[in-house]
Design a protein around this motif. Structure first.
Motif, short mmCIF file in Angstrom:
data_model
loop_
_atom_site.label_atom_id
_atom_site.label_comp_id
_atom_site.label_asym_id
_atom_site.label_seq_id
_atom_site.Cartn_x
_atom_site.Cartn_y
_atom_site.Cartn_z
N VAL A 301 -10.67 -43.02 54.79
CA VAL A 301 -10.67 -44.13 55.82
C VAL A 301 -11.77 -45.14 55.81
O VAL A 301 -13.00 -44.69 55.88
CB VAL A 301 -10.82 -43.52 57.43
CG1 VAL A 301 -10.42 -45.04 58.36
CG2 VAL A 301 -9.71 -42.82 57.48
N SER A 302 -11.56 -46.36 55.02
CA SER A 302 -12.38 -47.43 54.92
C SER A 302 -13.75 -46.76 53.73
O SER A 302 -14.91 -47.04 53.99
CB SER A 302 -13.27 -47.79 56.15
OG SER A 302 -12.56 -48.52 56.86
N GLY A 303 -13.12 -45.76 52.85
CA GLY A 303 -14.18 -45.57 51.89
C GLY A 303 -14.70 -44.17 52.30
O GLY A 303 -15.44 -43.42 51.58
N ILE A 304 -14.56 -43.75 53.52
CA ILE A 304 -15.06 -42.38 54.09
C ILE A 304 -14.24 -41.49 53.86
O ILE A 304 -13.24 -41.52 54.66
CB ILE A 304 -15.73 -42.80 55.49
CG1 ILE A 304 -16.77 -43.75 55.45
CG2 ILE A 304 -16.44 -41.46 55.81
CD1 ILE A 304 -17.15 -44.09 56.98
N PRO A 305 -14.51 -40.21 53.47
CA PRO A 305 -13.48 -39.15 53.30
C PRO A 305 -13.51 -38.27 54.67
O PRO A 305 -14.51 -37.88 55.33
CB PRO A 305 -14.06 -38.21 52.38
CG PRO A 305 -15.33 -38.43 52.07
CD PRO A 305 -15.44 -39.80 52.59
N PHE A 306 -12.25 -37.94 55.06
CA PHE A 306 -12.22 -37.16 56.45
C PHE A 306 -11.21 -35.88 55.86
O PHE A 306 -10.50 -35.92 54.91
CB PHE A 306 -11.54 -37.88 57.42
CG PHE A 306 -12.31 -38.90 58.21
CD1 PHE A 306 -12.62 -38.71 59.36
CD2 PHE A 306 -12.24 -40.16 57.39
CE1 PHE A 306 -13.75 -39.60 59.91
CE2 PHE A 306 -13.11 -41.22 58.00
CZ PHE A 306 -13.60 -40.89 59.41
N GLN A 307 -11.58 -34.81 56.27
CA GLN A 307 -10.57 -33.67 56.28
C GLN A 307 -9.59 -33.66 57.57
O GLN A 307 -10.07 -33.36 58.66
CB GLN A 307 -11.39 -32.26 56.07
CG GLN A 307 -12.26 -31.72 57.28
CD GLN A 307 -13.11 -30.53 56.68
OE1 GLN A 307 -13.22 -30.21 55.31
NE2 GLN A 307 -13.34 -29.66 57.54
N VAL A 308 -8.38 -33.43 57.35
CA VAL A 308 -7.34 -33.27 58.24
C VAL A 308 -7.18 -31.99 58.79
O VAL A 308 -6.80 -31.24 57.73
CB VAL A 308 -6.11 -34.01 57.98
CG1 VAL A 308 -5.16 -34.15 59.05
CG2 VAL A 308 -6.51 -35.60 57.56
N SER A 309 -7.27 -31.81 60.15
CA SER A 309 -7.44 -30.32 60.43
C SER A 309 -6.86 -29.79 61.82
O SER A 309 -6.61 -30.86 62.43
CB SER A 309 -8.87 -29.71 60.45
OG SER A 309 -9.72 -29.93 59.24
N ASP A 310 -6.24 -28.70 61.90
CA ASP A 310 -5.70 -28.29 62.92
C ASP A 310 -6.54 -27.04 63.42
O ASP A 310 -7.23 -26.20 62.55
CB ASP A 310 -4.44 -27.38 62.77
CG ASP A 310 -3.06 -28.41 62.62
OD1 ASP A 310 -3.67 -29.73 62.61
OD2 ASP A 310 -2.41 -28.07 61.90
N ILE A 311 -6.93 -26.95 64.70
CA ILE A 311 -7.81 -26.10 65.52
C ILE A 311 -7.03 -25.18 66.52
O ILE A 311 -6.60 -26.24 67.47
CB ILE A 311 -9.00 -26.65 65.80
CG1 ILE A 311 -10.01 -27.13 64.78
CG2 ILE A 311 -9.93 -25.51 66.70
CD1 ILE A 311 -11.18 -27.80 65.44
#
Length: 551
Positions: A301-311
């Motif tokens: 997102v806008s060059g920033i990595p995120f990890q998509v997770s379930d908790i």
């Protein structure tokens, strides 16, 4: 420029210098370190804290000198918690004027504190948060209110001037044994009391039982958290994993719930549960079989990595707690950070069980806005350009133990599985350098490792020497069957897919620039293709600090 390999790689660097000069990059040849944007200048904010910082610098500082053997144990050699109690009593016991969450553990304390603090702030609570160490300014260790910004210099200075006489008397009473950390902890607790925070999230400094933060009574404690148990600070905490566990379990208070992060070895978890049982403390475990944490993928997102997770948490032992959140986007990357997020969520649910208003939406939002300097931090294109490395992909991570090295290696494998890797490493002298190297190398072989030195808490003598680091990496490579080369041409000519460059260097900036050039050359000199490579700066939060303070 001064740079040498295991035996000597002058010919390689001579060719590299000519290549750089031909490309117009003459800075490297004369560079002797980072060129700070505000060289020789101190910001107005920081200059206001000069008297306070000078005062702290005159006290015993174990971050600079190293922690004495047995210091964190419940023994005659241990830290004197009575000294801290006397200091706090002279200040009116401010720690009794707010509710607290107390966090101990080998790794993950800072991340868990950040996650939980943000959950509470999003809900609208005024939160005090106390952590260590800092990256750029000591003010980072203390945050106040609903925004989470570092405490202002004006606020700290105002309190310091009002309590300085009391501090002076305490230093005299304790015959000079009062420490930097003890005084800073006292200042933080005073600020929390004066700000009238709704709750304070407090990270222990070392161990738990004898740590200066462990003056919180059971009546003021909302919940304690123990994140992980590992072999860091072995000598200071008794010499074994079991004694470390006992020291950290010292934050468990009678009748107050404890959140266990984990996962732990079975006998280690048993020690923690037995301590909780003896204190009649309910246990909430983030690692219980009914709980599931899953990383579903990486998104940008806008060059920033995120990890998509379930908790998904379903806790039925001691307390009945349930929570499910899907597709939460975490800026802190890696399985270890997902576990920290789950641990913080368990603590939030525990607070909710006590009557604190914490919505599911606040938990999601708090987790998603959390980020920390120097923890799985990819620099922006503007930041890499400011370093003189435009187009480079640079990852900063303060990993410095065997466990955190494995977490870093796994995170890199998850986020950049095909990237050419170059590591730039500096470490403190008291770490397990070989175990750190082995964990990094075991997951994926890098193209090169460049070793350097940085100041540790402002003192150079605690930095591991180049020869010490080199020996550790050579041993790790030997154990893993990785061939070591000291010149790039020999690597290209003789490498069978199981070799790497190992180079020793001068300044951190020299190492980073050489590392970036190695990535470019490994991609046949194509800068665009080199963007797929990653320059990883790691080994200590102090090396991370050196990079970030130059921006």
């Amino acid at each position: 420029m001064k740079f040498s390999g295991i035996v000597g790689n002058h010919r390689y660097l001579h060719r590299l210098q000519k290549c750089l000069i031909a490309a117009g990059n003459r800075t490297l040849v004369n560079d002797i370190g980072f060129k700070h944007k505000f060289s020789g200048l101190i910001s107005e904010e920081e200059s206001e804290l000069k008297e306070f910082n000078d005062y702290l610098d005159n006290l015993k500082n174990h971050e600079k000198s190293g922690v004495p053997k047995g210091a964190g144990t419940d023994s005659d050699d241990g830290f004197d918690l009575g000294r801290m109690k006397r200091l706090m009593q002279s200040l009116g016991n401010p720690q009794s004027k707010f509710k607290a969450v107390h966090i101990a553990g080998t790794k993950g304390k800072g991340s868990t504190a950040a996650f939980l603090s943000n959950i509470l702030r999003v809900q609208g609570y005024s939160v005090g948060c106390y952590t260590s160490p800092h990256i750029k300014t000591i003010r980072e260790r203390i945050t106040l209110g609903r925004l989470g910004d570092p405490v202002s210099a004006k606020t700290v200075n105002s309190l310091f001037q009002r309590i300085k006489l009391v501090l002076d008397q305490a230093v005299q009473l304790e015959e000079g044994h009062l420490s930097h950390f003890e005084v800073l902890t006292a200042v933080a607790f005073n600020l929390f009391a004066e700000e009238n925070v709704d709750i304070a999230v407090i990270e222990a400094g070392l161990g738990g039982a004898r740590d200066a933060t462990n003056i919180i009574s059971s009546s003021d404690l909302a919940v304690s958290i123990i994140t992980t148990i590992g072999e860091e600070h072995l000598a200071a905490l008794g010499g074994s994993l079991e004694t470390i566990t006992v020291a950290k379990s010292g934050i468990i208070k009678h009748g107050r719930p404890v959140v266990l992060g984990g996962p732990y070895l079975p006998h280690i978890e048993l020690i923690l549960r037995n301590k909780a049982s003896s204190c009649c403390s309910p246990v909430i475990s983030a690692s219980d079989p009914g709980n599931t944490s899953v990383i579903k993928g990486i998104t940008n997102v806008s060059g920033i990595p995120f990890q998509v997770s379930d908790i998904i948490l379903h806790i039925n032992r001691d307390l009945q707690l349930s929570f499910e959140v899907y597709d939460v986007k975490l800026r802190l990357l890696g399985w270890h950070q997902l576990q920290n997020a789950a641990t913080a969520t368990c603590a939030a649910l525990c607070l909710r069980d006590q009557g604190w208003r914490i919505s599911d939406g606040s938990i999601r939002s708090g987790l998603e806005i959390t980020h920390l300097l120097g923890r799985s931090q990819f620099l922006t294109s503007e930041e890499t350009e400011a370093l003189g490395l435009p187009g480079a992909t640079i990852l900063l991570d303060g990993a410095h133990t065997k466990e955190s090295a494995k977490a870093l290696a796994d995170m890199i494998q998850m986020t950049c599985p095909e990237a050419a890797l170059v590591f730039v490493v500096a470490m403190a002298s008291d770490k397990d350098h070989q175990a750190f190297a082995t964990e990094l190398l075991a997951v994926r072989r890098p193209v090169a490792v460049l070793l350097t030195e940085v100041s540790i808490a402002g003192e150079r003598y605690r930095s591991a020497s180049l020869s010490l680091l080199r020996d550790a990496w050579m041993e790790a490579c030997d154990d893993l069957g990785i061939k070591i080369y000291e010149e790039e041409d020999r690597l290209k000519k003789h490498d069978d897919g199981n070799g790497m460059l190992l180079l020793n260097g001068g300044s951190l900036m020299e190492s980073m620039r050489v590392g970036d050039e190695i990535i470019i050359r490994s991609r046949s000199g194509d800068r665009a293709a080199a963007a797929a490579g990653v320059l990883v700066v790691t080994g200590s939060l102090h090396i991370v600090s050196s990079v970030l303070c130059s921006l």
